[in-house]
Every structure is written in structure tokens, then in C-alpha cells.
Design a protein around this motif. Structure first.
Motif, PDB file in Angstrom:
ATOM      1  N   PHE A 162       0.834  -1.198   0.000  1.00 14.56           N
ATOM      2  CA  PHE A 162       0.000   0.000   0.000  1.00 14.56           C
ATOM      3  C   PHE A 162       0.874   1.254   0.000  1.00 14.56           C
ATOM      4  O   PHE A 162       0.559   2.250  -0.666  1.00 14.56           O
ATOM      5  N   GLY A 163       1.963   1.214   0.757  1.00 14.56           N
ATOM      6  CA  GLY A 163       2.860   2.353   0.805  1.00 14.56           C
ATOM      7  C   GLY A 163       3.513   2.622  -0.527  1.00 14.56           C
ATOM      8  O   GLY A 163       3.768   3.780  -0.889  1.00 14.56           O
ATOM      9  N   VAL A 164       3.777   1.553  -1.292  1.00 10.99           N
ATOM     10  CA  VAL A 164       4.418   1.706  -2.607  1.00 10.99           C
ATOM     11  C   VAL A 164       3.398   2.153  -3.648  1.00 10.99           C
ATOM     12  O   VAL A 164       3.646   3.074  -4.439  1.00 10.99           O
ATOM     13  N   VAL A 165       2.234   1.516  -3.672  1.00 15.80           N
ATOM     14  CA  VAL A 165       1.221   1.802  -4.701  1.00 15.80           C
ATOM     15  C   VAL A 165       0.537   3.141  -4.464  1.00 15.80           C
ATOM     16  O   VAL A 165       0.332   3.935  -5.401  1.00 15.80           O
ATOM     17  N   PHE A 166       0.171   3.428  -3.215  1.00 15.42           N
ATOM     18  CA  PHE A 166      -0.535   4.664  -2.904  1.00 15.42           C
ATOM     19  C   PHE A 166       0.441   5.679  -2.301  1.00 15.42           C
ATOM     20  O   PHE A 166       1.060   6.439  -3.019  1.00 15.42           O
ATOM     21  N   ASN A 167       0.562   5.701  -0.988  1.00 15.25           N
ATOM     22  CA  ASN A 167       1.559   6.564  -0.352  1.00 15.25           C
ATOM     23  C   ASN A 167       1.814   6.066   1.064  1.00 15.25           C
ATOM     24  O   ASN A 167       0.992   5.334   1.631  1.00 15.25           O
ATOM     25  N   PRO A 168       2.950   6.447   1.669  1.00 15.69           N
ATOM     26  CA  PRO A 168       3.293   5.945   3.011  1.00 15.69           C
ATOM     27  C   PRO A 168       2.260   6.295   4.079  1.00 15.69           C
ATOM     28  O   PRO A 168       2.085   5.544   5.038  1.00 15.69           O
ATOM     29  N   THR A 169       1.575   7.429   3.918  1.00 15.11           N
ATOM     30  CA  THR A 169       0.578   7.827   4.912  1.00 15.11           C
ATOM     31  C   THR A 169      -0.559   6.813   4.985  1.00 15.11           C
ATOM     32  O   THR A 169      -0.987   6.405   6.072  1.00 15.11           O
ATOM     33  N   LEU A 170      -1.041   6.362   3.826  1.00 17.40           N
ATOM     34  CA  LEU A 170      -2.115   5.372   3.808  1.00 17.40           C
ATOM     35  C   LEU A 170      -1.632   4.033   4.359  1.00 17.40           C
ATOM     36  O   LEU A 170      -2.407   3.291   4.972  1.00 17.40           O
TER      37      LEU A 170
END
Length: 282
Positions: A162-170
Motif C-alpha cells: 500500500f505504501g508503494v502503490v498509494f503513499n506511506p501515509t495510507l
């Protein structure tokens, strides 16, 4: 509860549990782009990257895992796994609700609670929803780790994605969702810590035991022991009470023996006289 009634109860619980989990996924996780890991997390990634419907991903990704479950653990566990997995896919497909909230933190909290409660109901009925549950069981079969550690490994890699595909915050929100979901699963399976267990070592066990029976109307179990320091035989008293009775029992013990050694432990579930009635058949 007869065996047939217990089976019907278990499958009913799995059905309701998967419906609650589906609400958590569709109403909170999917709109917020977060997840508590597992195959559903992979499915959410595929939904946003390739526009694959989530129920399709859940079904297709679980097919080889279902086969392994059936192969390794036999018909009983396999059948419940198949049912739980297919029901989750069905519920995710038919319970189509939009975003309940656009606040990511609220989506994290309520998504985690609903997902955890739903999965806890499935696990309590001795079923699974496939996915990371089956992978974790495989890891425990071949590696010296527990079921919980296996699930943590699987969920960590999904959340990292999720951190790679979307962003670290999510991804960080997803970690919070994982924690909340795990705690909710524990509460549903083990129960809320409403009881306390007292282990009492005293020079006056007869008097304390009599007072517990008379004043508190609670059962007392005597356990034979041996004091290594004194080299003398001892009797240990074991008493289980509700949380509201803790102060009363402490006062009772120390009014009889101020030098008593007492250990108080949290009890998540108590089945038997004075507490919850056991099922006739499990």
C-alpha cells in the motif's frame, strides 16, 4: 445445543461475520484506500490499479489457497474455509455501499472494528475466510512461528505494498487498522476481560476459603503445593470472580491474613457455574 444445532449456529455466525466484514471493507477500507492486510488488501490494490472488482479478486486469489487448505487439513476445516471464503466474496459483491465517511482516521477506526468483529465471529465458529489465514497456517507448518506471527508477516508485506502503490501515509493508517482489527478479533474470540483469577498463598487457607464461600458465594479450588524456601507443604487457593468483586476479595483475604501472597490475573472467558453456561456439545 445438539450437534446439528451447533453446526447451524456456526455457519450462521460465519454468514453474519462475513457480512459485517464486507461492510467494513466496502464502506470504509475501499473508499479510504486502506486495509488491514490479507487478500482483501491485495484486492483493493488491484481494484485501483487494474479496475478488477474486489469480489472477483477475492475469489480468484483464494482458489489455490482453498485447494491447499483442503489438501493439508482435511474435509472439516477445508469445508468451513471454503464456505467462509466464498461467503466473504459474495457479501463483498452484494453489499455495495458507498463511503460512510471521507475522514481517513474514522474510516481506519470503524473499518478496523467491523473487519475485526466480523472475522472474529468467523474464527469463533472455527472457520476462516481464506487469504492470509491459510498462508499463515502454511508458514506455521514449515517455520517455527505462531499463527499470529505468520499473519503479521503476511499483513506486513501487503501493507508495505500500500505504501508503494498509494503513499506511506495510507500505509501507516493501514497499520492502525490492522492493530484495531487484531484487537477486535481477540475480544470476539476470547471475550472481554470481565473476570479475575486469584491465586492465594496463605498460612490460613481454611479460614479464607470458608469466608469466600460464605461471604462471596464463590467456589474455591485447593491446590497442593510445596514451599521451596520453607521446605513445608502448602495449600494454594484458586478463586475466579467478576471484576467488580476484586476489592471485596482483597479486603477479605487481608483481614484474615495480612501476610498472604496474592496473584491476580485477567481472565477473558469463564465457562461454568456462576458464569457462562457451556454448550452441551462443541
Amino acid at each position: 445445543m445438539t450437534k446439528v444445532q451447533r453446526i447451524l449456529w456456526d455457519y450462521g455466525m460465519m454468514t453474519v461475520g462475513t457480512a459485517i466484514t464486507a461492510i467494513g471493507i466496502n464502506g470504509f477500507y475501499v473508499p479510504a484506500k486502506i486495509s488491514d492486510g490479507g487478500i482483501s488488501g491485495v484486492g483493493i490494490i488491484l481494484l485501483y490499479l487494474l479496475h478488477v472488482p474486489l469480489w472477483v479478486s477475492l475469489t480468484v486469489l483464494n482458489v489455490p489457497l482453498l485447494w491447499l487448505s483442503k489438501k493439508l487439513w482435511g474435509n472439516r476445516v477445508g469445508t468451513r474455509t471454503v464456505y467462509g471464503t466464498l461467503m466473504l466474496s459474495v457479501m463483498v459483491g452484494i453489499i455495495r455501499i458507498g463511503a460512510v465517511t471521507h475522514n481517513v482516521l474514522l474510516a481506519t477506526v470503524y473499518g478496523g472494528l467491523l473487519s475485526g468483529v466480523g472475522l472474529g465471529m468467523v474464527f469463533r465458529a472455527r472457520g476462516t475466510t481464506g487469504g492470509s489465514d491459510v498462508i499463515a497456517r502454511l508458514l506455521t507448518r514449515f517455520l517455527p512461528i505462531t499463527m499470529g506471527q505468520g499473519m503479521m508477516v503476511v499483513d506486513f508485506f501487503v501493507i508495505a505494498a500500500f505504501g508503494v502503490v498509494f503513499n506511506p501515509t495510507l500505509a501507516m493508517y493501514s497499520l492502525i487498522a490492522l492493530f484495531i482489527s487484531s484487537r477486535a478479533i481477540d475480544v470476539v474470540q476470547e471475550g472481554v476481560s470481565y473476570a479475575r483469577a486469584f491465586t492465594i498463598v496463605s498460612q490460613k487457607p481454611d479460614i479464607i476459603a470458608a469466608k469466600v464461600l460464605e461471604v462471596m458465594d464463590r467456589g474455591v479450588t485447593r491446590i497442593g503445593a510445596y514451599g521451596e524456601y520453607t521446605k513445608e507443604p502448602r495449600e494454594i487457593l484458586y478463586v475466579v470472580i467478576t471484576r467488580s468483586e476484586v476489592s471485596t476479595l482483597k479486603e477479605l483475604i487481608y483481614s484474615v491474613d495480612p501476610t498472604a501472597f496474592v496473584v491476580v490475573a485477567t481472565v477473558h472467558e469463564v465457562v461454568g457455574e456462576g458464569f457462562r453456561k457451556p454448550p452441551l456439545e462443541v
